[in-house]
Design an enzyme around this catalytic site. Sequence first.
Site, PDB file in Angstrom:
ATOM      1  N   ASP A 486      23.963 -15.153  26.826  1.00 61.39           N
ATOM      2  CA  ASP A 486      23.136 -13.753  27.364  1.00 61.39           C
ATOM      3  C   ASP A 486      23.236 -13.695  28.624  1.00 61.39           C
ATOM      4  OD1 ASP A 486      21.554 -15.881  28.209  1.00 61.39           O
ATOM      5  OD2 ASP A 486      19.922 -15.223  28.843  1.00 61.39           O
ATOM      6  N   ARG A 490      22.049 -17.319  35.838  1.00 57.96           N
ATOM      7  CA  ARG A 490      20.515 -18.115  35.645  1.00 57.96           C
ATOM      8  C   ARG A 490      20.181 -19.144  35.147  1.00 57.96           C
ATOM      9  NH1 ARG A 490      18.315 -12.708  33.527  1.00 57.96           N
ATOM     10  NH2 ARG A 490      17.687 -13.591  30.921  1.00 57.96           N
ATOM     11  N   ASP A 491      19.344 -19.183  34.899  1.00 59.75           N
ATOM     12  CA  ASP A 491      18.176 -21.109  34.677  1.00 59.75           C
ATOM     13  C   ASP A 491      18.527 -20.688  32.696  1.00 59.75           C
ATOM     14  OD1 ASP A 491      16.170 -19.946  35.166  1.00 59.75           O
ATOM     15  OD2 ASP A 491      15.441 -21.006  35.860  1.00 59.75           O
ATOM     16  N   GLU A 492      19.019 -19.927  32.279  1.00 61.20           N
ATOM     17  CA  GLU A 492      19.261 -19.705  30.967  1.00 61.20           C
ATOM     18  C   GLU A 492      20.773 -20.237  30.521  1.00 61.20           C
ATOM     19  OE1 GLU A 492      16.969 -16.333  30.406  1.00 61.20           O
ATOM     20  OE2 GLU A 492      16.621 -16.320  28.571  1.00 61.20           O
ATOM     21  N   ASP A 499      21.920 -10.610  21.256  1.00 65.93           N
ATOM     22  CA  ASP A 499      22.874 -10.691  21.966  1.00 65.93           C
ATOM     23  C   ASP A 499      24.203 -10.608  21.476  1.00 65.93           C
ATOM     24  OD1 ASP A 499      20.306 -11.639  23.292  1.00 65.93           O
ATOM     25  OD2 ASP A 499      21.647 -10.863  25.555  1.00 65.93           O
ATOM     26  N   TRP A 551      17.740  -9.936  16.206  1.00 64.46           N
ATOM     27  CA  TRP A 551      18.231 -11.607  16.387  1.00 64.46           C
ATOM     28  C   TRP A 551      18.493 -12.246  15.683  1.00 64.46           C
ATOM     29  CZ3 TRP A 551      15.960  -8.295  19.452  1.00 64.46           C
ATOM     30  CH2 TRP A 551      16.037  -8.259  20.841  1.00 64.46           C
ATOM     31  N   GLU A 762      21.856  -6.578  32.480  1.00 69.67           N
ATOM     32  CA  GLU A 762      21.140  -6.966  31.396  1.00 69.67           C
ATOM     33  C   GLU A 762      19.773  -5.720  31.265  1.00 69.67           C
ATOM     34  OE1 GLU A 762      18.455  -9.907  32.555  1.00 69.67           O
ATOM     35  OE2 GLU A 762      17.498 -10.737  30.684  1.00 69.67           O
ATOM     36  N   HIS A 783      24.918  -8.883  31.612  1.00 75.80           N
ATOM     37  CA  HIS A 783      24.566  -9.393  30.402  1.00 75.80           C
ATOM     38  C   HIS A 783      25.242  -8.025  29.704  1.00 75.80           C
ATOM     39  CE1 HIS A 783      20.462 -11.730  29.948  1.00 75.80           C
ATOM     40  NE2 HIS A 783      20.097 -11.152  29.012  1.00 75.80           N
TER      41      HIS A 783
HETATM   42  C1  BGC Z   1      18.200 -13.131  27.524  1.00 74.10           C
HETATM   43  C2  BGC Z   1      18.070 -12.156  26.174  1.00 74.10           C
HETATM   44  C3  BGC Z   1      17.048 -12.519  25.101  1.00 74.10           C
HETATM   45  C4  BGC Z   1      16.480 -12.295  25.701  1.00 74.10           C
HETATM   46  C5  BGC Z   1      15.285 -12.105  24.312  1.00 74.10           C
HETATM   47  C6  BGC Z   1      16.303 -12.973  27.416  1.00 74.10           C
HETATM   48  O1  BGC Z   1      15.903 -13.920  28.340  1.00 74.10           O
HETATM   49  O2  BGC Z   1      18.249 -12.869  28.507  1.00 74.10           O
HETATM   50  O3  BGC Z   1      19.189 -11.516  26.763  1.00 74.10           O
HETATM   51  O4  BGC Z   1      17.767 -11.702  24.047  1.00 74.10           O
HETATM   52  O5  BGC Z   1      15.596 -13.177  26.442  1.00 74.10           O
HETATM   53  O6  BGC Z   1      14.545 -11.261  23.989  1.00 74.10           O
END
Ligand code: BGC
Length: 910
Positions: A486, A490-492, A499, A551, A762, A783
């Site tokens: 995504d 960041r912490d992801e 996406d 998704w 994003e 994003h």
């Molecule tokens: C992500 C997204 C993802 C979404 C879910 C976010 O935290 O960065 O891109 O699709 O959560 O809805």
Amino acid sequence: MISKLRLFFVFITCFIAVHASSQTKVTDLVCEYMHNPIGIDIEKPRLSWKLISDKHNISQKAYEIKVAYSEKDLKANKNLLWHSGKVESSASIHVQYQGQPIPSFKKVYWTVRVWDNKGKLSSWSEPSTWETGVMDDEQWNRASWISVHDEGKITTSLPSQYYRYDFNIEKKVKQARVYITSLGTYKLFLNGSKVSDYIFGPGWTSYHKRLQYQTYDVTEMLDKDNAVGVMLGDGWYRGRMGWQNDRAYYGDRLGLLFMMHLRFSDGSEKWITSNKDWKWSYGPIIWSDHYDGECYDLNKELTGWNLADYNDGEWHKVELLDVTKDNLVANVNELPKIIKELKPIDVFTSPKGELIADLGQNIVGNIRLKVKGLPGDTIIMKYAEVLDNDGNFYTANLRSAKATDYLILNDESEVVYEPNFTFHGFRYVHLQGLRNPLSKDDLTGLAIHSPMRETGHFECSDSLLNRLQKNIEWGQRDNFLDVPTDCPQRDERLGWTGDAQVFSMTAAYNFDVATFYTKWLKDLAADQLVDGRVPVVIPDVVSKLKGSAAWADAVIIVPWTMYRVYGDIRILEEQYDSMVKWVEYMARKAGKSYLWKNDFHWGDWLAFTSTRSDYPGATTEKDLIANSYFRYSSMLLSKIASIIGKHEDSRKWAELSENVKSAFIKEFVTPNGRLVSHTQTAYLLALSFDMLPDTLKPKAANYLAQDVEKFKHLTTGFVGTPLLCNVLSDIGRDDLAFMLLIRKEYPSWLYPVTKGATTIWERWNCILPDGSFHLMGMNSFNHYAYGAIGEWMYSYIGGIKSNSEYPAYKYFTLSPHVGGGLTYAKGELITMYGKILSSWNITNGIFNYEIEIPCNTSAKVVLPNAQVADVLIDNKALENNKSLDFKAEGKNVIIELGSGKYKIQYKYNN
Ligand code: BGC
């Protein structure tokens, strides 16, 4: 005087040259999408090639393939592993090997020749190769998983581990290969040198189910006395993962599995493998983490640790690790690499006094820093995507990711440092602890991502749109680091399915993403739940969250995109069960009503919101979205089933999708074509996914157009945005599509560009019009999801559009759409068959159109606002061209063209 004989030779040479250049040639041989791959574990790999010719209308009528263990045998037609004979077929892509089984560690050579439609036979292609990896799991038994002593439950990052092993070779090496994988991320050295430029091996997969090994050719790196050195860092395996501060998601213990296969000139062989005799030590990397950075202490440097004469007396014996080898699979797509190096465009001090280098581009990767200081000095490197309104360093949007590297110096000499086991998403670097001024020369930005061949090019006469295209490409590079993430900062940094789904087609215009998605889809199937739900991120590290319309549908849509773009039927076959599981889940939930209600969904994520009391924003009912996707996925599944020969299934899914459509109409559509959610996204879904009776389609189209006209901007989120311009164009409202695209105010695609964005944001408003930031926890400047507009730019402005009836652009459409004040546009796409070009400009009222159609394909060319009588093709009147198939249709002229380059001109009737 030139002698008669000489004249004769000149004549013969010219004749051969002319003849050779006009002959169809076979080039660009690939095996499983790769040039000369090594270490693949596919029993029947697929072979593809391209035809080139300077003539028009060239297609393939037949091919012949030979495969052998040596080039000599290939030439001599001896000991062939496969000889296809002459096969009457136009197939020049994905031709499956049908010869003898090829055992592990074998290189084979293949060549192909073709007969074209003019009856000409090409010469044999230059031979190409593929090499098998571990075809039989037993082969791994000669190596053991090794590790350091048990470090206990991991609650914080521990020092990286260094492994070494010495060995000598008495004989002359003919060929040497390394097969390696790890728990954690490895860095492999042989005799002090890095074995490859690839980084972050073994990549990120659903480790417990699929752990990739890589194969390296190390033939040229060996000596008499040798040392293997391997560093291991936490990486995805043991590092932090997700926003809930999870660590060691896959396990607490790092591990290494290594085999080196040596073939000597005398025909003998030898294996060097990981075993109890290897040694390990901690070293200078005190800790490392993808989110937080790395700490490197030069005082702990292990100088020469990966060389043969190193004294490892202080090192420890490894422990053997009891870990399965049943999950090992060959690498599917290339590991990430440093793809570009960037120099700072500026070095400055912020109002707060921070020393900052600006790379001018938001990238993902690391830096290389040249520093000099005093022993004990700590150089601190911090990373940020943006500066705040006052020009200071801004990291709040990284959330808990510390994104900070530390380098501790041990003497006064100059050091060049490049972090090993971390990566950052950044444009700005803030440096602390330097004693000397920083020059631009001291710092280099290293952009790291999965290597992907650039296949697409889009440009036009609007420089802001060109920047938007660049931002889409960078957004893709930055988020294609072994998995489609995504965001990278960041912490992801997770493989969010939604996406990936919305962006997959744009991704496949920009770059060759065949192997990239092939790998990811295998993980998607591996991590799918037994009940059919798909975790929201793949590989799954947040298992609490699963399902969600749009998704989870990545399970069908991404392989479908691969089929459309690359003609990949195998991906449909291999992913089919996984697709079925998802559709069956929705069908079960919907039951007899065919309405799927009240499940967990993200909805039209990040759609337009407003502060108006009477209009809080564009909220599209989640159940409406869910049932649209239910219909779309079951409809696609029906097509897919028929493509792979499951006709009974195909009928079943078609019936299901019709039932879903009827239920949708009853539940969500008024008799007048109005949807219960009167939003752009709702109409886009209904029109794109064929959710309406034919009589209501024009009414729904009207509602959509009226909504866009009323707002004069988009109101869509992740679900609606990718469909928006496509649908507007398809309902004949190019004017609205262009209006949205070239709009510069919030919300729009160009608004971030006007704010200096170098990647896709994003949110529509990551930076507010007054320059301040959106203060939500989610505010990524990188994003790619909204970059899905790229598909429309390539396929409508550029005009290059695929046709799923003839996948891989075997037959496609060239249909440029003109608008938005553009005076020229150029789209290019390298397909499996070759390059497509669609380049137009309007000069003095004349539409000049240059096109290129690859050999073995053909195209329907739609000339906008044209009249047959005006059209010149290669300077000849179209009207008089009896050999071409053309017609007038509405305001357009349509011509069917075979391969070749063409120049078209006509008076553009505005
Ligand atoms: C992500 C997204 C993802 C979404 C879910 C976010 O935290 O960065 O891109 O699709 O959560 O809805």
